[in-house]
Design an enzyme around this catalytic site. Structure first.
Site, PDB file in Angstrom:
ATOM      1  CE  LYS A  35      -0.350  -0.109   5.043  1.00  0.00           C
ATOM      2  NZ  LYS A  35      -1.166  -0.619   6.167  1.00  0.00           N
ATOM      3  NE  ARG A 137      -7.659   1.370  10.290  1.00  0.00           N
ATOM      4  CZ  ARG A 137      -6.373   1.326   9.962  1.00  0.00           C
ATOM      5  NH1 ARG A 137      -5.600   2.341  10.266  1.00  0.00           N
ATOM      6  NH2 ARG A 137      -5.861   0.296   9.335  1.00  0.00           N
ATOM      7  CE1 TYR A 266      11.721  32.743   3.051  1.00  0.00           C
ATOM      8  CE2 TYR A 266      12.306  30.408   2.903  1.00  0.00           C
ATOM      9  CZ  TYR A 266      11.864  31.581   2.296  1.00  0.00           C
ATOM     10  OH  TYR A 266      11.564  31.599   0.982  1.00  0.00           O
ATOM     11  CG  MET A 339       7.978  24.568  -1.184  1.00  0.00           C
ATOM     12  SD  MET A 339       6.917  25.652  -2.153  1.00  0.00           S
ATOM     13  CE  MET A 339       6.216  26.712  -0.923  1.00  0.00           C
TER      14      MET A 339
HETATM   15  C1  LIG Z   1      -0.624  -1.820   6.705  1.00  0.00           C
HETATM   16  C2  LIG Z   1      -1.306  -3.049   7.067  1.00  0.00           C
HETATM   17  C3  LIG Z   1      -0.583  -4.224   7.302  1.00  0.00           C
HETATM   18  C4  LIG Z   1       0.925  -4.270   7.289  1.00  0.00           C
HETATM   19  O1  LIG Z   1       1.412  -3.852   8.513  1.00  0.00           O
HETATM   20  P1  LIG Z   1       2.977  -3.787   8.821  1.00  0.00           P
HETATM   21  O2  LIG Z   1       3.047  -3.632  10.267  1.00  0.00           O
HETATM   22  O3  LIG Z   1       3.512  -2.627   8.055  1.00  0.00           O
HETATM   23  O4  LIG Z   1       3.557  -5.070   8.358  1.00  0.00           O
HETATM   24  C5  LIG Z   1      -1.296  -5.371   7.571  1.00  0.00           C
HETATM   25  N1  LIG Z   1      -2.648  -5.363   7.624  1.00  0.00           N
HETATM   26  C6  LIG Z   1      -3.374  -4.267   7.416  1.00  0.00           C
HETATM   27  C7  LIG Z   1      -4.857  -4.329   7.479  1.00  0.00           C
HETATM   28  C8  LIG Z   1      -2.731  -3.068   7.133  1.00  0.00           C
HETATM   29  O5  LIG Z   1      -3.448  -1.960   6.933  1.00  0.00           O
END
Ligand SMILES: *Cc1c(COP(=O)(O)O)cnc(C)c1O
Length: 411
Positions: A35, A137, A266, A339
């Protein structure tokens, strides 16, 4: 030639994968969580390298992330972990993505979409039921089980391929909360079975749980953090032999000798203490440099650290300022990160225009437009730049990005 770039060593990613599968229990497989553009490394190249190494299952948060993997030739299982909406479904089904279900009404709607897609031989979409056990969640709760089984019975186009949950505190030493989550998950799946629903796979472990609870590996472990060479917390160091595939680099594009007492940047928060050289590198907070997610302090020690940092800054000591590495030596960022430009105080050491500087760039907030250069079998094999108009995922992820005060200003 790019002024700032990221080198990703795919051999290291594959090495981490092989280290992980060595520690899997016999029945389990590794589902690679790619992801947010594989945590910034680049989802397509990481998934390709892992697929070549034998990985057959991937997970992403959003449908569009899954579609990109399919378009780039990733076969095998792709699970979408996040909630999905109706407008994504037909594309997701066509691409054989597996979807997460976490509430009742979408089951009915998804089944309708499936049956409308093809009149005779409408597709079976593989779904995973997400169980809410303490993450707070998404997911079904125990109290919804009867309704869930009723609705699923009336949804012949959906095939329940999996059931899973996600741990909130697996990276912490105290196990009580995680054990309770696991118990809730097991009660849920047991009752699910009594109601006649038998998902093919169960999966609960993220990186931390994979390391600490080998008896819970089930059919898949969902691993992101370990694959990219990080440990999910301090206590996990050394449990596996991981290597870090990520190096961010910039190069000196301007260099100038200045006298003692020169103000930099800055608000002039930095002043040179002796004659020195100031170098400019073409990277700034728009590239993700100096950004981090906003963390609320976890207990008093954390809180004190934040207070001390801020107090020190008030008196001109910047404990929190970034450091970069030039020819193996650590040098300080001088003043606020701009930036797209940053000044570093390189002292009187021998250096020149064009010299490379290693920068600490947090993976998940590194701008996807920074070119990634991939290395495999020891060879640099591709340079990949996200095209304008393609949505950079890591810009969209649900981090609340804290641009620290010192990073404000432009240029
Ligand atoms: C991101 C995620 C993982 C992976 O978790 P890590 O600790 O980065 O290995 C597993 N399951 C779900 C539902 C996630 O959102």
């Amino acid at each position: 030639m790019a002024g700032t770039w990221i080198e990703v060593d795919l051999d290291a990613v594959v090495g981490n994968y092989q280290e992980i599968i060595k520690h899997l229990s016999p029945e389990a497989k590794c589902m690679a969580v790619v992801k947010a553009d594989a945590y910034g490394l680049g989802a397509v190249e990481v998934a390709r390298a892992l697929a070549r190494a034998g990985c057959e299952a991937f997970a992403v948060t959003r449908v569009e992330e899954g579609l990109i993997l399919r378009e780039h030739g990733i076969e095998g299982l792709i699970l979408v972990l996040g909630p999905t909406t109706q407008e994504d479904w037909s594309a997701a089904i066509a691409a054989r993505l597996q979807l997460t279900l976490s509430e009742l009404s979408s089951i009915v709607e998804l089944n309708k979409v499936c049956s409308a897609l093809e009149s005779e031989n409408s597709p079976l979409v593989q779904v995973h039921l997400k169980v809410e056990t303490g993450m707070g969640r998404t997911g079904f709760q125990f109290s919804e089980l009867e309704a869930l089984s009723y609705v699923l019975e009336k949804a012949p186009h959906l095939q329940v391929a999996g059931v899973y949950t996600h741990f909130a505190r697996a990276a912490r030493r105290d196990r009580v909360y995680t054990l309770r989550q696991y118990e809730r998950f097991i009660s849920f799946t047991t009752r699910l079975g009594e109601l006649g629903i038998h998902p093919t796979w169960k999966h609960v472990c993220n990186s931390a749980a994979f390391l600490d609870y080998s008896e819970w590996h089930h059919d898949f472990v969902r691993i992101g953090t370990l694959l990219i060479g990080h440990y999910p917390g301090q206590g996990f160091k050394g449990k596996l032999k991981l290597s870090d595939p990520w190096v961010a680099k910039s190069r000196i594009v301007h260099l100038r000798k200045v006298p003692k007492g020169t103000y930099v940047g800055y608000q002039s928060i930095y002043r040179t203490k002796a004659e020195t050289q100031l170098a400019v590198i073409p990277v700034g907070y728009a590239d993700g440099f100096g950004l981090e997610p906003r963390f609320t302090p976890q207990g008093w020690i954390d809180f004190l650290k934040i207070v001390i940092k801020n107090l020190a800054a008030l008196f001109g000591f910047f404990l929190g300022l970034e450091r970069v590495e030039l020819k193996g030596k650590t040098v300080r960022v001088a003043g606020k990160i701009g930036m797209q430009l940053t000044v570093i105080d390189v002292g009187m050491q021998d250096c020149a225009l064009g010299d490379e500087v290693r920068i600490p760039l947090r993976r998940t907030v590194a701008n996807p437009r920074i070119p990634r250069r991939y290395r495999q079998d020891g060879q640099m094999f591709s340079e990949w730049v996200i095209k304008e108009g393609v949505l950079p995922f890591s810009q969209n992820i649900l981090y609340e990005i804290n641009i620290r005060e010192r990073n404000e200003g432009s240029g």
